[in-house]
Design an enzyme around this catalytic site. Structure first.
Site, PDB file in Angstrom:
ATOM      1  N   LYS A 196       1.207  -1.417   0.158  1.00 23.83           N
ATOM      2  CA  LYS A 196      -0.175  -0.110  -0.041  1.00 23.83           C
ATOM      3  C   LYS A 196       1.137   1.243  -0.481  1.00 23.83           C
ATOM      4  CE  LYS A 196      -3.172   2.295   2.524  1.00 23.83           C
ATOM      5  NZ  LYS A 196      -4.048   2.401   3.976  1.00 23.83           N
ATOM      6  N   ASP A 240       1.258   5.144  -0.113  1.00 20.47           N
ATOM      7  CA  ASP A 240       0.631   6.321   0.019  1.00 20.47           C
ATOM      8  C   ASP A 240       1.193   7.401  -0.048  1.00 20.47           C
ATOM      9  OD1 ASP A 240      -1.058   7.821   2.397  1.00 20.47           O
ATOM     10  OD2 ASP A 240      -0.699   6.841   3.902  1.00 20.47           O
ATOM     11  N   ASP A 257      -5.891  12.931  -8.148  1.00 20.98           N
ATOM     12  CA  ASP A 257      -5.607  13.938  -9.580  1.00 20.98           C
ATOM     13  C   ASP A 257      -6.228  12.497 -10.338  1.00 20.98           C
ATOM     14  OD1 ASP A 257      -4.210  15.353  -9.593  1.00 20.98           O
ATOM     15  OD2 ASP A 257      -2.529  14.472 -11.299  1.00 20.98           O
ATOM     16  N   GLU A 261      -3.286   7.487  -3.282  1.00 23.70           N
ATOM     17  CA  GLU A 261      -3.098   9.397  -3.568  1.00 23.70           C
ATOM     18  C   GLU A 261      -4.399   9.733  -2.823  1.00 23.70           C
ATOM     19  OE1 GLU A 261      -5.795   9.936  -5.908  1.00 23.70           O
ATOM     20  OE2 GLU A 261      -3.741  10.468  -7.544  1.00 23.70           O
ATOM     21  N   ASP A 313      -9.652   9.100   3.403  1.00 20.49           N
ATOM     22  CA  ASP A 313      -9.090   8.674   4.534  1.00 20.49           C
ATOM     23  C   ASP A 313     -10.576   8.227   4.571  1.00 20.49           C
ATOM     24  OD1 ASP A 313      -7.365   8.007   4.265  1.00 20.49           O
ATOM     25  OD2 ASP A 313      -6.844   8.203   6.204  1.00 20.49           O
TER      26      ASP A 313
END
Ligand SMILES: *[C@@H]1O[C@H](CO)[C@@H](O)[C@H](O)[C@H]1NC(C)=O
Ligand SMILES: *[C@@H]1O[C@H](CO)[C@@H](O)[C@H](O)[C@H]1NC(C)=O
Ligand SMILES: *[C@@H]1O[C@H](CO)[C@@H](O)[C@H](O)[C@H]1NC(C)=O
Length: 427
Positions: A182, A184, A221, A217, A239
């Site tokens: 994962k 971040d 974007d 992200e 989150d």
């Protein structure tokens, strides 16, 4: 005004392309979109125009990933004991057998400083035996180990990030036997995600180890537009919080990108909050049903060593899990909202075998009878359907024609599979 001229020119250009460079045309054809839906009615409602554009090709994520992640319940309070005990609990509860096979460590596993050779090190206080040892343990249980890093100079909890260390960090993850990363988005120096995420894809690939690549992200974007070529899943939102408001907001945001999901790459509306205490049983049931329908990763976020019967009932619903893991891999979506403010919602998604999953979701503040005209979800208005209730585990009828409705409690949902009824041939 230009259109007629274009129309004349296109066939000519195609002809030239065929004559001049057949391999280029063949490559273009192989990239042509796969049409997964059998009827025009379904194609009208479920845009799959970006399905099958997968380019990552690491052989993973043919269905959405399932497993557990440490963050939602433990945040930074993790150590190797908790990870081991969780692996044990996934097996002893039977959740592993239902497909929850990734045991994913989130932030805070690593030492605050890199080693003498600039290498990542596990925190010696909380992971004294090291990640390789933990991976061996998890693999010994038939499970897979996930780890966490950041496409910035630090992780969100200010441990070393992997920006500009991609090669070395991917290599060390692979050497430890890690199966999932994962990645971040904190401390990113303002560099665009499109520039920061592909280097780790390439670094993971060059290790030769199959490592699931989960982009995080935060939907900044519009990753659905480009991340299919980069990762196996991409977060579409901030989150999740353990509240009804956060969960419903995230569901709506993730819904927007439905046409981009497909085998190999999934929209990620973040990990499950089921079992963490901030929502009611009905709300958690809806959370789980909608995540399953949206082909979201099913990553448990509670303490699986200590689940209530209700939490286990939700997470272990095999029929709902099967919707999520259906090989067709088309993301279900919100089809319509009825009643005041449209809060009596109908969500649906095509499944393999000409079946359709339908969720009646009551987001209103009072109980409601939600009624669906079958053509409004893409079914035939005059053919009979068999309807199975995935929470009652019961086939309700073999002969539903035209409309279907059910009473749904506040914030609760009902989830069904509609299958064309077997018609007995008259001879
Ligand atoms: C690396 O990328 C190539 C090209 O997309 C792919 O065929 C291969 O399976 C990848 N290998 C791994 C280990 O991900
Ligand atoms: C490991 O973490 C768990 C969960 O936060 C905690 O309850 C336990 O005390 C910790 N164990 C050690 C040895 O620090
Ligand atoms: C188990 O969960 C309950 C709440 O459901 C909590 O009160 C209890 O402290 C937990 N036990 C452990 C050992 O974490």
């Amino acid at each position: 005004m230009e259109a007629p001229r274009l129309r004349l020119r296109l066939p000519f250009l195609l002809l030239v392309a065929l004559v001049v460079s057949p391999p280029a045309v063949a490559a273009a054809a192989s990239r042509m979109r796969i049409e997964p839906l059998p009827t025009a009615a379904l194609r009208r409602l479920y845009d799959t125009s970006n399905y099958g554009k997968l380019q990552l090709n690491n052989g993973l994520a043919l269905t959405p990933q399932m497993g557990w992640n440490s963050w939602n319940f433990f945040a930074c309070n993790i150590n190797e004991t908790v990870i081991r005990d969780t692996a044990d609990a996934l097996v002893s509860t039977g959740l592993a057998d239902l497909g929850y096979n990734y045991v994913n460590i989130d932030d805070c596993w690593s030492n605050v400083k890199r080693g003498k050779k600039d290498q990542l090190l596990p925190d010696p206080k909380t992971f004294p035996s090291g990640i390789k040892d933990l991976a061996d343990y998890v693999h010994g249980k038939g499970l897979k180990l996930g780890i966490y890093s950041d496409a910035g100079i630090f992780t969100c909890q200010v441990r070393p990030g992997s920006l500009h260390h991609e090669k070395a960090d991917a290599a060390i993850f692979a050497s430890w036997g890690v199966d999932y990363l994962k990645y971040d988005n904190c401390y990113n120096l303002g560099i665009k995600p499109k520039d920061r995420y592909p280097p780790m894809r390439d670094a993971l690939n060059s290790t030769g180890r199959q490592i699931f690549y989960s982009l995080c992200e935060w939907g900044q974007d519009d990753p659905a537009l480009w991340a299919g070529k980069v990762g196996n899943s991409w977060r579409t939102t901030d989150d999740i919080q353990d509240t009804w408001k956060s969960m419903t907001d995230i569901a709506d945001k993730n819904n927007k990108w439905a046409s981009y999901a497909g085998p190999g790459g999934w929209n990620d509306p973040d990990m499950l909050e089921v079992g963490n205490g901030g929502m009611t049983f009905a709300e958690y049931r809806a959370h789980f049903s909608i995540w399953a329908l949206m082909k979201a990763p099913l990553l448990i976020g509670c303490d699986v060593r200590n689940m209530t019967k209700e939490t286990m009932e939700i997470l272990s619903n095999k029929e709902v899990i099967q919707v999520n893991q259906d090989p067709l891999g088309v993301q279900g979506r919100r089809i319509l909202g009825q009643g005041k403010n449209g809060c009596q919602e109908v969500w649906a998604g095509p499944l393999s075998g000409n079946r359709l999953a339908v969720v009646l979701w009551n987001r209103c503040e009072e109980s409601a009878n939600i009624i669906v005209k079958l053509p409004s979800v893409g079914l035939d208005g005059s053919s009979p359907y068999s309807v199975r209730d995935l929470w009652k585990h019961e086939t309700l009828s073999e002969n539903v024609v035209g409309t279907f409705g059910a009473q749904v409690d506040v914030h609760d949902c009902k989830m069904y599979i509609f299958t064309p009824a077997v018609t007995v041939a008259s001879s």
